[in-house]
Design a protein around this motif. Structure first.
Motif, PDB file in Angstrom:
ATOM      1  N   UNK A 160      11.690  54.448   0.862  1.00 17.79           N
ATOM      2  CA  UNK A 160      12.263  55.224   2.447  1.00 17.79           C
ATOM      3  C   UNK A 160      11.040  55.328   3.064  1.00 17.79           C
ATOM      4  N   UNK A 161       9.959  55.063   2.261  1.00 15.30           N
ATOM      5  CA  UNK A 161       8.575  54.406   3.133  1.00 15.30           C
ATOM      6  C   UNK A 161       7.935  53.119   2.241  1.00 15.30           C
ATOM      7  N   UNK A 162       6.535  52.218   3.047  1.00 12.01           N
ATOM      8  CA  UNK A 162       6.203  51.129   2.783  1.00 12.01           C
ATOM      9  C   UNK A 162       4.844  51.316   3.472  1.00 12.01           C
ATOM     10  N   UNK A 163       3.996  51.607   1.652  1.00 14.26           N
ATOM     11  CA  UNK A 163       2.457  52.339   1.472  1.00 14.26           C
ATOM     12  C   UNK A 163       1.703  51.486   3.231  1.00 14.26           C
ATOM     13  N   UNK A 223       4.069  47.308  14.413  1.00 12.07           N
ATOM     14  CA  UNK A 223       4.388  48.134  12.505  1.00 12.07           C
ATOM     15  C   UNK A 223       3.452  49.147  13.631  1.00 12.07           C
ATOM     16  N   UNK A 224       2.976  49.312  14.529  1.00 10.52           N
ATOM     17  CA  UNK A 224       2.303  50.828  15.439  1.00 10.52           C
ATOM     18  C   UNK A 224       3.543  51.725  15.456  1.00 10.52           C
ATOM     19  N   UNK A 225       4.545  51.376  15.990  1.00 11.29           N
ATOM     20  CA  UNK A 225       5.143  52.337  15.753  1.00 11.29           C
ATOM     21  C   UNK A 225       6.281  52.775  14.388  1.00 11.29           C
ATOM     22  N   UNK A 237       2.528  53.652   5.909  1.00 14.48           N
ATOM     23  CA  UNK A 237       1.441  54.388   5.673  1.00 14.48           C
ATOM     24  C   UNK A 237       0.559  54.366   6.272  1.00 14.48           C
ATOM     25  N   UNK A 238       0.445  52.645   5.966  1.00 15.96           N
ATOM     26  CA  UNK A 238      -1.163  52.389   6.697  1.00 15.96           C
ATOM     27  C   UNK A 238      -0.304  50.736   7.004  1.00 15.96           C
ATOM     28  N   UNK A 259      -5.853  48.096  13.148  1.00 14.34           N
ATOM     29  CA  UNK A 259      -5.974  47.534  11.345  1.00 14.34           C
ATOM     30  C   UNK A 259      -6.764  48.655  10.954  1.00 14.34           C
ATOM     31  N   UNK A 260      -6.608  48.429   9.104  1.00 15.08           N
ATOM     32  CA  UNK A 260      -6.845  49.292   8.274  1.00 15.08           C
ATOM     33  C   UNK A 260      -7.643  48.451   7.119  1.00 15.08           C
ATOM     34  N   UNK A 261      -6.568  46.789   7.181  1.00 21.29           N
ATOM     35  CA  UNK A 261      -6.606  45.833   6.056  1.00 21.29           C
ATOM     36  C   UNK A 261      -6.696  44.798   5.972  1.00 21.29           C
ATOM     37  N   UNK A 262      -7.162  43.880   5.598  1.00 21.92           N
ATOM     38  CA  UNK A 262      -7.596  42.588   6.276  1.00 21.92           C
ATOM     39  C   UNK A 262      -6.919  41.926   5.172  1.00 21.92           C
TER      40      UNK A 262
END
Length: 285
Positions: free
Chosen positions: A101-104, A133-135, A143-144, A166-169
């Motif tokens: 239902x969602x991807x983290x 991705x933002x949308x 989730x992120x 961005x939260x991760x690289x």
């Protein structure tokens, strides 16, 4: 074992500080590998559209015996997708393939298509993919969100116009390949660096200096390499389908001294990555 330790991303979501990479694990074997990893204690699984095993990884997540919210699942938007409409469709395709239902966490896999890695200008295409991705993030499908293989200028391109940073690289980070300036830049921007191929796709198994250092600590070469990435403040993603290796890779209850970390940070880069040198992330082109 280091299970239970987490990093907190810029939006407050926690992410287990060790993940299982699944590159080169065939789709038909991925579900079994995920279930074995969960038994050992892993709660963070990393895949990608390009790995062609999202279906199997999703099956493993759904059948591992844990509640969905106990698992953290990452996938990546194919590097070739550089427009909004295709990105929207690809995000939905990943959700459907994985049966989730969602991807983290979802990342743009590379700032350039693999066939033109570190080549042309895809700034506008990356902004379009990021908007998708933002949308999806704002709608709760993700989730992120983050990126992979992005250099400072690639990140600046996103940061200049984004509504969600961005939260991760996710980067190639290992002994002999420590992009210190880029890691520092990401830290300043509150972007967590994830470290893929911490054992340099196995090439360090034949490295004499690393072998001597591992022996000093009474650990395996992979354990030393993974611990190195952890002490850099990055999140390592060792890849294996072997349960014994999964267990060993998480046995990291030792600390590399500051002096030895300094030695490892200045170690000469690998001359090549053996048979894996054909891949753009290892050849740089």
């Amino acid at each position: 074992m280091i299970f239970g330790e987490t990093y907190t991303l810029s939006n407050g979501v926690t992410i287990p500080e060790l993940g299982l990479g699944t590159w080169f694990i065939p789709d038909e074997e991925a579900a079994g590998a995920v279930r074995e990893a969960v038994k050992i204690g892993y709660r963070h699984i990393d895949t990608a559209q390009a790995y062609e095993n999202e279906r199997g990884v999703g099956e493993g997540i759904r059948t591992c015996g844990l509640a969905r919210e106990e698992m953290f699942v990452t996938t990546k938007l194919a590097a070739e997708i550089k427009n909004y409409e295709e990105a929207v469709k690809a995000i939905d395709d990943s959700l459907e393939k994985m049966g989730l239902d969602y991807i983290d966490l979802m990342l743009i896999h590379s700032p350039q298509p693999w066939a033109d890695f570190r080549g042309g200008d895809y700034a506008e295409g990356n902004r379009e993919a990021w908007r998708a991705l933002e949308d999806a993030y704002k709608s709760g499908k993700l989730r992120t969100i983050g990126v992979s293989n992005f250099k400072e200028q690639d990140l600046e391109n996103i940061l200049a116009s984004c509504t969600v940073a961005p939260m991760v690289n996710q980067l190639l980070v290992h002994i002999g390949n420590t992009p210190a300036a880029l890691i520092k830049y990401c830290e300043e921007k509150k972007i967590l660096v994830e470290a893929y191929s911490p054992v340099a796709h196995g090439e360090f198994m034949r490295h004499p200096e690393v072998a001597v250092m591992a022996e000093k600590y009474g650990v395996t070469i992979p354990q030393l390499c993974i611990r190195y990435d952890l002490q850099l403040g990055t999140l390592p993603l060792p890849k294996t389908a072997n349960p014994e290796h999964m267990r060993d890779n998480a046995a990291l209850d030792f600390e590399i001294s500051e002096q030895d970390m300094a030695i490892l940070k200045t170690m000469q880069p690998l001359k090549d990555y053996g048979e894996f040198s054909v891949f753009p992330v290892f050849s740089g082109k």
